[in-house]
Design an enzyme around this catalytic site. Structure first.
Site, PDB file in Angstrom:
ATOM      1  N   LYS A 113      41.402  35.037  19.769  1.00 33.91           N
ATOM      2  CA  LYS A 113      41.014  35.976  20.831  1.00 33.91           C
ATOM      3  C   LYS A 113      39.942  35.324  21.691  1.00 33.91           C
ATOM      4  O   LYS A 113      39.002  34.695  21.170  1.00 33.91           O
ATOM      5  CB  LYS A 113      40.439  37.256  20.205  1.00 33.91           C
ATOM      6  CG  LYS A 113      39.646  38.153  21.155  1.00 33.91           C
ATOM      7  CD  LYS A 113      40.541  38.845  22.165  1.00 33.91           C
ATOM      8  CE  LYS A 113      39.712  39.639  23.181  1.00 33.91           C
ATOM      9  NZ  LYS A 113      40.563  40.214  24.253  1.00 33.91           N
ATOM     10  N   SER A 114      40.060  35.437  23.024  1.00 38.07           N
ATOM     11  CA  SER A 114      39.009  34.887  23.889  1.00 38.07           C
ATOM     12  C   SER A 114      37.659  35.413  23.431  1.00 38.07           C
ATOM     13  O   SER A 114      37.457  36.628  23.318  1.00 38.07           O
ATOM     14  CB  SER A 114      39.224  35.324  25.336  1.00 38.07           C
ATOM     15  OG  SER A 114      40.407  34.765  25.859  1.00 38.07           O
ATOM     16  N   LEU A 125      37.273  42.371  26.563  1.00 37.34           N
ATOM     17  CA  LEU A 125      36.849  41.222  25.744  1.00 37.34           C
ATOM     18  C   LEU A 125      36.122  41.618  24.452  1.00 37.34           C
ATOM     19  O   LEU A 125      35.051  41.092  24.137  1.00 37.34           O
ATOM     20  CB  LEU A 125      35.969  40.258  26.552  1.00 37.34           C
ATOM     21  CG  LEU A 125      36.668  39.402  27.600  1.00 37.34           C
ATOM     22  CD1 LEU A 125      35.635  38.556  28.347  1.00 37.34           C
ATOM     23  CD2 LEU A 125      37.745  38.517  26.985  1.00 37.34           C
ATOM     24  N   CYS A 145      40.185  37.008  32.737  1.00 39.52           N
ATOM     25  CA  CYS A 145      40.117  38.347  32.170  1.00 39.52           C
ATOM     26  C   CYS A 145      39.830  39.335  33.304  1.00 39.52           C
ATOM     27  O   CYS A 145      38.811  39.204  33.999  1.00 39.52           O
ATOM     28  CB  CYS A 145      39.033  38.468  31.110  1.00 39.52           C
ATOM     29  SG  CYS A 145      38.921  40.180  30.489  1.00 39.52           S
ATOM     30  N   ASN A 187      39.264  42.590  33.001  1.00 36.49           N
ATOM     31  CA  ASN A 187      38.850  43.904  32.479  1.00 36.49           C
ATOM     32  C   ASN A 187      37.375  44.075  32.149  1.00 36.49           C
ATOM     33  O   ASN A 187      37.005  45.092  31.560  1.00 36.49           O
ATOM     34  CB  ASN A 187      39.675  44.218  31.222  1.00 36.49           C
ATOM     35  CG  ASN A 187      41.149  44.248  31.518  1.00 36.49           C
ATOM     36  OD1 ASN A 187      41.574  44.723  32.576  1.00 36.49           O
ATOM     37  ND2 ASN A 187      41.934  43.713  30.596  1.00 36.49           N
ATOM     38  N   SER A 222      47.448  38.746  32.184  1.00 40.61           N
ATOM     39  CA  SER A 222      48.045  40.004  32.669  1.00 40.61           C
ATOM     40  C   SER A 222      47.884  40.131  34.181  1.00 40.61           C
ATOM     41  O   SER A 222      46.998  39.505  34.772  1.00 40.61           O
ATOM     42  CB  SER A 222      47.369  41.186  31.978  1.00 40.61           C
ATOM     43  OG  SER A 222      45.968  41.138  32.206  1.00 40.61           O
ATOM     44  N   GLY A 256      52.619  38.322  24.064  1.00 38.51           N
ATOM     45  CA  GLY A 256      51.502  39.257  23.980  1.00 38.51           C
ATOM     46  C   GLY A 256      51.997  40.647  23.625  1.00 38.51           C
ATOM     47  O   GLY A 256      52.059  41.040  22.457  1.00 38.51           O
ATOM     48  N   THR A 257      52.430  41.417  24.633  1.00 37.41           N
ATOM     49  CA  THR A 257      52.857  42.804  24.418  1.00 37.41           C
ATOM     50  C   THR A 257      53.873  42.938  23.278  1.00 37.41           C
ATOM     51  O   THR A 257      53.731  43.797  22.399  1.00 37.41           O
ATOM     52  CB  THR A 257      53.457  43.363  25.726  1.00 37.41           C
ATOM     53  OG1 THR A 257      52.466  43.303  26.762  1.00 37.41           O
ATOM     54  CG2 THR A 257      53.902  44.803  25.552  1.00 37.41           C
TER      55      THR A 257
HETATM   56  O1  LIG Z   1      41.956  37.880  29.510  1.00 35.09           O
HETATM   57  C1  LIG Z   1      42.238  39.031  29.138  1.00 35.09           C
HETATM   58  N1  LIG Z   1      43.380  39.599  29.554  1.00 35.09           N
HETATM   59  C2  LIG Z   1      43.704  40.878  29.261  1.00 35.09           C
HETATM   60  O2  LIG Z   1      44.762  41.368  29.719  1.00 35.09           O
HETATM   61  N2  LIG Z   1      42.875  41.608  28.457  1.00 35.09           N
HETATM   62  C3  LIG Z   1      41.829  40.986  27.767  1.00 35.09           C
HETATM   63  C4  LIG Z   1      40.626  41.879  27.574  1.00 35.09           C
HETATM   64  O3  LIG Z   1      40.496  42.885  28.292  1.00 35.09           O
HETATM   65  O4  LIG Z   1      39.810  41.531  26.703  1.00 35.09           O
HETATM   66  N3  LIG Z   1      41.402  39.741  28.334  1.00 35.09           N
END
Ligand SMILES: O=C1NC(=O)NC(C(=O)O)N1
Length: 315
Positions: A45-46, A77, A133, A135, A199, A275-276
């Site tokens: 996970k990032s 994140l 990211c 979000n 995304s 992903g999804t």
């Molecule tokens: O890089 C991201 N892409 C996403 O679609 N969601 C996550 C996140 O919101 O952590 N981070």
């Protein structure tokens, strides 16, 4: 019988399939499940320098019902913090499969601090720097600010001692943007791969019965994944495959079966992330998609991925 064997940055992989960063890879139990799965590689996970709770829930929803299939997320994140994932890189079994570590610092200094620790750790893990990211409230996507992206790449590649690394890019929607992003990336030979796409940021899903948005953060705005994004993902994979002949492209976006994995490879991807579909099905998905991809190759008479990888025809 056909083979899914491939190589990435000179590393052998049994197959080109892996998770997308953020999905099934935030904590040790999930990472262990990915290691046990039939994926050819895996990514964490990032992470940010410090642990983060992320955005308030509900923050992930599958968009099902009578609509095409996909997801919307505004996780923000959430992660255990960089030291947690650095520790995982130190105990990962690299004989089983390669490991990527994804970082998404909230500031340039945070990214440089993580890069510096990784350089000193001399770990076999492959660094994927998340520039996309959508979000974190108040944080613009670096991949959409070309000057900031250029500055970050200069500092990060230097800080990493020109060791090979990759970047996770947002989707672009304009040929001029493909050209400009690729021109910047091509100035950094140590950027050995690009992962397209993250995304599609800041979409809005609305429920007609409740007449309401369906995720809580940011008034319902979140990143789109799944079927909705496949054509955009294929375009970004092929655009950077054409513009960055010295780099590998990892495809991500809309992959839920052997069919979409085949399309990403045809468009120029070397590896393919899910992903999804992984979020909904779990790590068993890798065995299914592997079998589907092999079956498509057999039907088409392909022995190896190189028989069709990057060989998209035009009219
Ligand atoms: O890089 C991201 N892409 C996403 O679609 N969601 C996550 C996140 O919101 O952590 N981070």
């Amino acid at each position: 019988t056909p083979s899914l064997a491939t190589t990435f940055l000179d590393l052998p992989l049994t197959n080109p399939l892996m998770n997308a960063s953020g999905v099934w890879c935030s904590v040790a139990s999930q990472l262990e499940a990915l290691l046990e799965s039939e994926s050819g590689a895996m990514v964490t996970k990032s992470c940010t320098l410090e642990p983060r709770d992320g955005n308030p829930e509900p923050r992930y929803r599958v968009l099902d019902g009578n609509k095409p299939w996909g997801s919307i997320n505004s996780m923000g994140l959430p992660n255990e913090g960089f030291p947690y994932y650095l520790r995982y890189t130190e105990r990962h079994d690299y004989e089983t499969k390669p490991l990527f570590i994804s970082i998404s610092g909230l500031t340039l200094d945070d990214n440089l601090a993580m890069v510096d620790s990784l350089k000193d750790a001399v770990t076999p893990a492959i660094l994927e720097v998340n520039l996309s990211c959508p979000n974190v409230p108040g944080k613009a996507q670096l991949g959409y600010d070309f000057d900031a992206m250029d500055t970050l790449l200069a500092e990060v590649t230097s800080g990493y001692g020109q060791r090979q690394l990759g970047v996770k890019l947002p989707p672009y929607f304009d040929i001029a943007h493909f050209d400009e992003a690729a021109a910047i990336l091509n100035r950094y030979p140590s950027v050995a791969f690009v992962t397209c796409i993250n995304s599609i940021g800041n979409a809005l899903a609305i429920d007609i019965n409740s007449e309401s948005v369906i995720i809580k953060p940011k008034d319902g705005f979140g990143g789109l994944g799944g079927d909705y994004v496949l054509p955009t993902a294929l375009a970004n994979v092929n655009a950077f495959f054409r513009r960055c002949p010295e780099k590998a492209v990892i495809g991500c976006g809309g992959v839920k079966s052997g069919q979409e994995a085949f399309l990403h490879l045809l468009a120029g991807a070397t590896l393919v992330q899910m992903g999804t579909a992984l979020y909904e099905e779990g790590p068993g998905i890798f065995a299914r998609v592997k079998a589907e991809l092999l079956s498509i190759m057999a039907q088409k008479g392909y022995e190896n991925l190189s028989d069709f990888q990057g060989k998209l025809k035009t009219l």
